[in-house]
Design a protein around this motif. Structure first.
Motif, PDB file in Angstrom:
ATOM      1  N   LEU A  29       0.867  -1.382  -0.014  1.00 11.29           N
ATOM      2  CA  LEU A  29       0.129   0.122   0.184  1.00 11.29           C
ATOM      3  C   LEU A  29       0.661   1.398  -0.042  1.00 11.29           C
ATOM      4  N   GLU A  30       2.037   1.256   0.734  1.00 11.89           N
ATOM      5  CA  GLU A  30       2.834   2.288   0.928  1.00 11.89           C
ATOM      6  C   GLU A  30       3.549   2.793  -0.605  1.00 11.89           C
ATOM      7  N   ARG A  31       3.857   1.934  -1.233  1.00 10.58           N
ATOM      8  CA  ARG A  31       4.452   2.101  -2.528  1.00 10.58           C
ATOM      9  C   ARG A  31       3.495   2.604  -3.360  1.00 10.58           C
ATOM     10  N   ALA A  32       2.371   1.947  -3.411  1.00 16.36           N
ATOM     11  CA  ALA A  32       1.287   2.310  -4.383  1.00 16.36           C
ATOM     12  C   ALA A  32       0.871   3.917  -4.158  1.00 16.36           C
ATOM     13  N   LEU A  33       0.684   3.972  -2.796  1.00 14.04           N
ATOM     14  CA  LEU A  33      -0.129   5.531  -2.483  1.00 14.04           C
ATOM     15  C   LEU A  33       1.117   6.562  -2.744  1.00 14.04           C
ATOM     16  N   GLN A  34       2.297   6.270  -2.213  1.00 11.47           N
ATOM     17  CA  GLN A  34       3.470   7.165  -2.586  1.00 11.47           C
ATOM     18  C   GLN A  34       3.656   7.614  -3.892  1.00 11.47           C
ATOM     19  N   ALA A  35       3.693   6.278  -4.681  1.00 16.40           N
ATOM     20  CA  ALA A  35       4.026   6.431  -6.140  1.00 16.40           C
ATOM     21  C   ALA A  35       2.629   7.348  -6.833  1.00 16.40           C
ATOM     22  N   GLU A  36       1.629   6.852  -6.668  1.00 22.02           N
ATOM     23  CA  GLU A  36       0.436   7.543  -7.257  1.00 22.02           C
ATOM     24  C   GLU A  36      -0.028   8.937  -6.830  1.00 22.02           C
ATOM     25  N   HIS A  37       0.170   9.065  -5.268  1.00 21.47           N
ATOM     26  CA  HIS A  37      -0.537  10.160  -4.819  1.00 21.47           C
ATOM     27  C   HIS A  37       0.283  10.925  -3.810  1.00 21.47           C
ATOM     28  N   GLY A  38       1.527  10.440  -3.598  1.00 21.56           N
ATOM     29  CA  GLY A  38       2.475  11.190  -2.744  1.00 21.56           C
ATOM     30  C   GLY A  38       1.794  11.192  -1.195  1.00 21.56           C
ATOM     31  N   LEU A  39       1.215  10.207  -0.701  1.00 21.61           N
ATOM     32  CA  LEU A  39       0.651   9.795   0.347  1.00 21.61           C
ATOM     33  C   LEU A  39       1.241   8.610   0.857  1.00 21.61           C
ATOM     34  N   SER A  40       1.564   8.675   2.326  1.00 18.46           N
ATOM     35  CA  SER A  40       1.943   7.353   3.133  1.00 18.46           C
ATOM     36  C   SER A  40       0.696   6.713   3.403  1.00 18.46           C
ATOM     37  N   VAL A  41       0.716   5.582   3.849  1.00 21.67           N
ATOM     38  CA  VAL A  41      -0.421   4.842   4.288  1.00 21.67           C
ATOM     39  C   VAL A  41      -0.882   5.480   5.525  1.00 21.67           C
ATOM     40  N   ARG A  42      -0.090   5.924   6.768  1.00 21.40           N
ATOM     41  CA  ARG A  42      -0.684   6.794   7.667  1.00 21.40           C
ATOM     42  C   ARG A  42      -1.417   7.966   7.227  1.00 21.40           C
ATOM     43  N   THR A  82      -0.238  18.219  11.408  1.00 26.39           N
ATOM     44  CA  THR A  82       0.475  19.270  11.139  1.00 26.39           C
ATOM     45  C   THR A  82       1.107  18.929   9.739  1.00 26.39           C
ATOM     46  N   ARG A  83       1.588  17.944   9.548  1.00 26.21           N
ATOM     47  CA  ARG A  83       2.229  17.784   8.180  1.00 26.21           C
ATOM     48  C   ARG A  83       0.942  18.025   7.146  1.00 26.21           C
ATOM     49  N   LEU A  84      -0.157  17.462   7.314  1.00 30.45           N
ATOM     50  CA  LEU A  84      -1.263  17.371   6.167  1.00 30.45           C
ATOM     51  C   LEU A  84      -1.616  18.760   6.135  1.00 30.45           C
ATOM     52  N   GLU A  85      -1.750  19.398   7.457  1.00 30.72           N
ATOM     53  CA  GLU A  85      -2.140  20.891   7.445  1.00 30.72           C
ATOM     54  C   GLU A  85      -1.221  21.893   6.557  1.00 30.72           C
ATOM     55  N   ASP A  86      -0.103  21.568   6.634  1.00 30.77           N
ATOM     56  CA  ASP A  86       1.012  22.210   5.968  1.00 30.77           C
ATOM     57  C   ASP A  86       0.871  22.129   4.442  1.00 30.77           C
ATOM     58  N   ARG A  87       0.237  20.908   3.948  1.00 29.91           N
ATOM     59  CA  ARG A  87       0.237  20.724   2.617  1.00 29.91           C
ATOM     60  C   ARG A  87      -1.381  20.925   2.151  1.00 29.91           C
ATOM     61  N   GLY A  88      -2.188  21.643   3.144  1.00 27.10           N
ATOM     62  CA  GLY A  88      -3.278  22.156   2.709  1.00 27.10           C
ATOM     63  C   GLY A  88      -4.542  21.208   2.743  1.00 27.10           C
ATOM     64  N   SER A 107      -9.632  19.348   4.181  1.00 23.88           N
ATOM     65  CA  SER A 107      -9.890  20.401   3.357  1.00 23.88           C
ATOM     66  C   SER A 107     -10.645  19.686   2.034  1.00 23.88           C
ATOM     67  N   ASP A 108     -11.004  20.759   1.150  1.00 24.65           N
ATOM     68  CA  ASP A 108     -11.578  20.254  -0.267  1.00 24.65           C
ATOM     69  C   ASP A 108     -10.498  19.543  -0.981  1.00 24.65           C
ATOM     70  N   ALA A 109      -9.324  20.072  -0.861  1.00 28.80           N
ATOM     71  CA  ALA A 109      -8.057  19.262  -1.551  1.00 28.80           C
ATOM     72  C   ALA A 109      -7.904  18.086  -0.932  1.00 28.80           C
ATOM     73  N   GLY A 110      -7.938  17.921   0.331  1.00 31.26           N
ATOM     74  CA  GLY A 110      -7.794  16.744   0.981  1.00 31.26           C
ATOM     75  C   GLY A 110      -8.584  15.385   0.704  1.00 31.26           C
ATOM     76  N   LEU A 111      -9.906  16.043   0.515  1.00 30.46           N
ATOM     77  CA  LEU A 111     -11.100  15.477   0.265  1.00 30.46           C
ATOM     78  C   LEU A 111     -11.032  14.528  -1.322  1.00 30.46           C
ATOM     79  N   GLN A 112     -10.453  15.447  -2.014  1.00 25.38           N
ATOM     80  CA  GLN A 112     -10.328  15.217  -3.533  1.00 25.38           C
ATOM     81  C   GLN A 112      -8.989  14.403  -3.618  1.00 25.38           C
ATOM     82  N   LEU A 113      -8.013  14.542  -2.912  1.00 25.33           N
ATOM     83  CA  LEU A 113      -6.770  13.589  -2.889  1.00 25.33           C
ATOM     84  C   LEU A 113      -7.462  12.303  -2.645  1.00 25.33           C
ATOM     85  N   LEU A 114      -8.234  12.349  -1.464  1.00 28.72           N
ATOM     86  CA  LEU A 114      -8.557  10.983  -0.801  1.00 28.72           C
ATOM     87  C   LEU A 114      -9.330  10.198  -1.750  1.00 28.72           C
TER      88      LEU A 114
END
Length: 156
Positions: A29-42, A82-88, A107-114
């Motif tokens: 999951l970590e590899r896929a989420l990082q590669a496609e969306h720049g997100l960690s599993v956490r 805090t890290r996710l807040e800093d990324r908007g 945020s709206d950007a977070g919901l879209q990314l999710l």
């Protein structure tokens, strides 16, 4: 009972298999989420948990509840927020009825990314389980997982 007793050995082997399955799935999951969306599993898990909140009585989670849901300490959860807040992707604001409380919303950007990341997470999870099912040490756990995730009355 000694450390080499069959029951203890079976229990230890079961725990090792469960830990191995978890680690393999999380790494996939970590590899896929990082590669496609720049997100960690956490990060994905935190966005997912917070996206399920709602306004109103009992709708917002306390930081301890969030920490429990993403299986992190409260301090690690605060750093992650805090890290996710800093990324908007998240925003924090004071609780309107208790100035000591702080709410966190996606945020709206977070919901879209999710929403963009959910199919990636689902696909990666299916791939990781399929790979694990090929390992004789993990095959029975994967079968158990399949029965747990199947809706009541549905065939696995």
């Amino acid at each position: 009972m000694t450390a080499t007793a069959p029951a203890l050995t079976a229990l230890a082997h079961g725990w090792c298999a469960l830990s191995l399955l978890h680690d393999r799935i999380e790494a996939h999951l970590e590899r896929a989420l990082q590669a496609e969306h720049g997100l960690s599993v956490r990060e994905y898990s935190l966005l997912d948990v917070l996206s399920r909140q709602h306004d109103g009585e009992g709708g917002h989670l306390q930081m301890k509840q969030v920490a429990d849901a993403v299986v992190l300490s409260q301090s690690a959860t605060t750093r992650l927020v805090t890290r996710l807040e800093d990324r908007g992707l998240l925003m924090r604001y004071l609780c309107p009825t208790d100035r000591r409380g702080i709410y966190t919303n996606v945020s709206d950007a977070g919901l879209q990314l999710l929403e963009e990341a959910r199919p990636t997470n689902e696909t990666a999870l299916r791939e990781a389980l399929a790979e694990a099912a090929e390992d004789p040490r993990l095959e029975s756990l994967v079968r158990t997982f399949d029965t747990v995730r199947a809706p009541a009355g549905a065939a696995a």
